[in-house]
Design an enzyme around this catalytic site. Structure first.
Site, PDB file in Angstrom:
ATOM      1  N   ASP A  13      -7.497 -68.541 -74.394  1.00 51.66           N
ATOM      2  CA  ASP A  13      -7.588 -69.984 -74.612  1.00 51.66           C
ATOM      3  C   ASP A  13      -6.255 -70.441 -75.190  1.00 51.66           C
ATOM      4  O   ASP A  13      -5.447 -69.612 -75.625  1.00 51.66           O
ATOM      5  CB  ASP A  13      -8.729 -70.302 -75.595  1.00 51.66           C
ATOM      6  CG  ASP A  13      -8.823 -71.791 -75.927  1.00 51.66           C
ATOM      7  OD1 ASP A  13      -8.592 -72.621 -75.025  1.00 51.66           O
ATOM      8  OD2 ASP A  13      -9.121 -72.134 -77.085  1.00 51.66           O
ATOM      9  N   SER A  14      -6.047 -71.748 -75.217  1.00 53.75           N
ATOM     10  CA  SER A  14      -4.842 -72.281 -75.848  1.00 53.75           C
ATOM     11  C   SER A  14      -4.848 -72.001 -77.345  1.00 53.75           C
ATOM     12  O   SER A  14      -3.869 -72.287 -78.019  1.00 53.75           O
ATOM     13  CB  SER A  14      -4.783 -73.787 -75.634  1.00 53.75           C
ATOM     14  OG  SER A  14      -5.912 -74.391 -76.230  1.00 53.75           O
ATOM     15  N   CYS A  76     -10.891 -72.082 -71.485  1.00 45.13           N
ATOM     16  CA  CYS A  76     -10.213 -73.336 -71.827  1.00 45.13           C
ATOM     17  C   CYS A  76     -10.382 -74.297 -70.656  1.00 45.13           C
ATOM     18  O   CYS A  76      -9.979 -73.983 -69.528  1.00 45.13           O
ATOM     19  CB  CYS A  76      -8.732 -73.035 -72.063  1.00 45.13           C
ATOM     20  SG  CYS A  76      -7.701 -74.467 -72.390  1.00 45.13           S
ATOM     21  N   GLU A 154      -7.583 -75.934 -84.962  1.00 46.17           N
ATOM     22  CA  GLU A 154      -6.638 -74.806 -85.068  1.00 46.17           C
ATOM     23  C   GLU A 154      -6.326 -74.496 -86.537  1.00 46.17           C
ATOM     24  O   GLU A 154      -6.065 -73.364 -86.897  1.00 46.17           O
ATOM     25  CB  GLU A 154      -5.338 -75.116 -84.317  1.00 46.17           C
ATOM     26  CG  GLU A 154      -5.452 -75.002 -82.810  1.00 46.17           C
ATOM     27  CD  GLU A 154      -5.711 -73.568 -82.341  1.00 46.17           C
ATOM     28  OE1 GLU A 154      -5.009 -72.659 -82.803  1.00 46.17           O
ATOM     29  OE2 GLU A 154      -6.626 -73.367 -81.528  1.00 46.17           O
ATOM     30  N   CYS A 186     -14.264 -79.299 -73.941  1.00 40.51           N
ATOM     31  CA  CYS A 186     -13.162 -78.522 -74.523  1.00 40.51           C
ATOM     32  C   CYS A 186     -13.804 -77.403 -75.328  1.00 40.51           C
ATOM     33  O   CYS A 186     -14.741 -77.650 -76.100  1.00 40.51           O
ATOM     34  CB  CYS A 186     -12.322 -79.426 -75.421  1.00 40.51           C
ATOM     35  SG  CYS A 186     -11.107 -78.527 -76.426  1.00 40.51           S
ATOM     36  N   HIS A 188     -12.924 -75.854 -77.814  1.00 49.02           N
ATOM     37  CA  HIS A 188     -12.813 -75.958 -79.280  1.00 49.02           C
ATOM     38  C   HIS A 188     -13.992 -76.747 -79.874  1.00 49.02           C
ATOM     39  O   HIS A 188     -14.336 -76.571 -81.039  1.00 49.02           O
ATOM     40  CB  HIS A 188     -11.525 -76.700 -79.664  1.00 49.02           C
ATOM     41  CG  HIS A 188     -10.274 -75.867 -79.640  1.00 49.02           C
ATOM     42  ND1 HIS A 188      -9.750 -75.355 -78.482  1.00 49.02           N
ATOM     43  CD2 HIS A 188      -9.440 -75.463 -80.646  1.00 49.02           C
ATOM     44  CE1 HIS A 188      -8.626 -74.686 -78.770  1.00 49.02           C
ATOM     45  NE2 HIS A 188      -8.429 -74.735 -80.069  1.00 49.02           N
TER      46      HIS A 188
HETATM   47  N1  DGL Z   1      -9.841 -75.159 -75.774  1.00 45.55           N
HETATM   48  C1  DGL Z   1      -9.024 -75.972 -74.930  1.00 45.55           C
HETATM   49  C2  DGL Z   1      -9.881 -76.659 -73.880  1.00 45.55           C
HETATM   50  O1  DGL Z   1     -10.971 -76.207 -73.626  1.00 45.55           O
HETATM   51  C3  DGL Z   1      -8.202 -76.863 -75.752  1.00 45.55           C
HETATM   52  C4  DGL Z   1      -7.123 -77.497 -74.960  1.00 45.55           C
HETATM   53  C5  DGL Z   1      -5.878 -77.811 -75.684  1.00 45.55           C
HETATM   54  O2  DGL Z   1      -5.242 -76.883 -76.194  1.00 45.55           O
HETATM   55  O3  DGL Z   1      -5.532 -78.994 -75.731  1.00 45.55           O
HETATM   56  O4  DGL Z   1      -9.512 -77.614 -73.246  1.00 45.55           O
END
Ligand code: DGL
Length: 266
Positions: A13-14, A76, A154, A186, A188
């Site tokens: 993931d990011s 993500c 984060e 998302c 997160h």
């Molecule tokens: N968890 C990522 C998602 O599902 C976050 C994206 C991001 O880093 O902006 O989109």
């Protein structure tokens, strides 16, 4: 012939948010081992161009494959909606993605009004445009960009006053439109469900795609003969490219035994 493949499932993931998907995967398949990459150094992806997102996804995939991953789970939405086609065209291993659960929400909505909270990168993507056009033509779709949420999560901020105020603001147009389903677009955002439940009317159902992704991963592993035959719990390595593993540890907690946390450069 039945096969057994003890190589790990690779997940990225990011940042730390995809651990919400990792939890579903490890709960559903506790004997599988996993490697999770939190690319927090480059978070958020949501405000980057599709080209930048594709390059980051390729970097993460290369690293997971170098560590022996047998399948890649893109945990993500932003990465999936912008790069899944590119990844599938580039690699031979199965690639699983995550997309906002628009289809089930639209199918079940009685008010014919659903909300989606997602990043700019997801809301602006072609894949999202195609999905919403296909499934929400006859209803209201309230799109809200969760601006600023990913960086806060984060930092481990999932219940401050600032977060409550931000979510109240984001939920205003949803409540005004009388949505009965809120789609979390998302990975997160599942960490915000306790707060969202306090803000939204009790009748609004909140859905995310975590369990669906875990089921799809299991089905693909099964169909490709890639399941492990182990009968002991898997091992889990969680890597971040930040200097600290604090947020990763905070969100993962003790969900699974045999879980290690490490800072690495990737
Ligand atoms: N968890 C990522 C998602 O599902 C976050 C994206 C991001 O880093 O902006 O989109």
């Amino acid at each position: 012939m039945t096969m057994s493949d003890s190589r790990p499932i690779g997940i990225f993931d990011s940042g730390v948010g995809g651990t919400s998907i990792w939890k579903e995967i490890t709960s559903l398949m506790p004997y599988e081992s996993t490697i999770y990459l939190a690319d927090s150094l480059h978070a958020p992806y949501g405000s980057k161009s599709p080209e930048e997102i594709r390059a980051l996804c390729q970097k993460n995939t290369d690293y997971l494959l170098s560590l022996g991953a047998k399948i890649i789970v893109v945990a993500c939405n932003t990465a999936t909606t912008n790069a899944i086609g590119h990844l599938r065209a580039t690699y031979e291993v199965p690639i699983i993605g995550i997309e906002p659960a628009i289809k089930p929400a639209a199918a079940q909505s009685e008010n014919k009004a659903i909300g989606i909270l997602a990043t700019k990168g997801t809301l602006n993507s072609q894949l999202f445009a195609d999905t919403s056009e296909r499934f929400t033509r006859d209803m209201d779709l309230i799109e809200v960009e969760g601006k600023g949420l990913v960086p806060m999560i984060e930092n481990g901020d999932i219940h401050s006053e600032k977060m409550v105020a931000l979510l109240r603001d984001f939920m205003k147009p949803m409540i005004a439109a009388k949505i009965d389903y809120l789609v979390l677009g998302c990975s997160h955002y599942p960490y915000l469900i306790p707060l969202l439940k306090k803000i939204l009317p009790a009748s609004v159902k909140i859905i995310d795609s975590g369990l669906a992704v875990a089921r799809q991963t299991k089905a693909v592993l099964q169909a490709s003969g890639l399941r492990t035959k182990a009968t002991t719990l898997g091992e889990h390595h969680m890597y971040t490219n930040l200097e600290t593993t604090t947020t990763l540890e905070l969100l993962v907690g003790n969900h699974m035994p045999n879980t290690s946390f490490e800072s690495k450069s990737f």
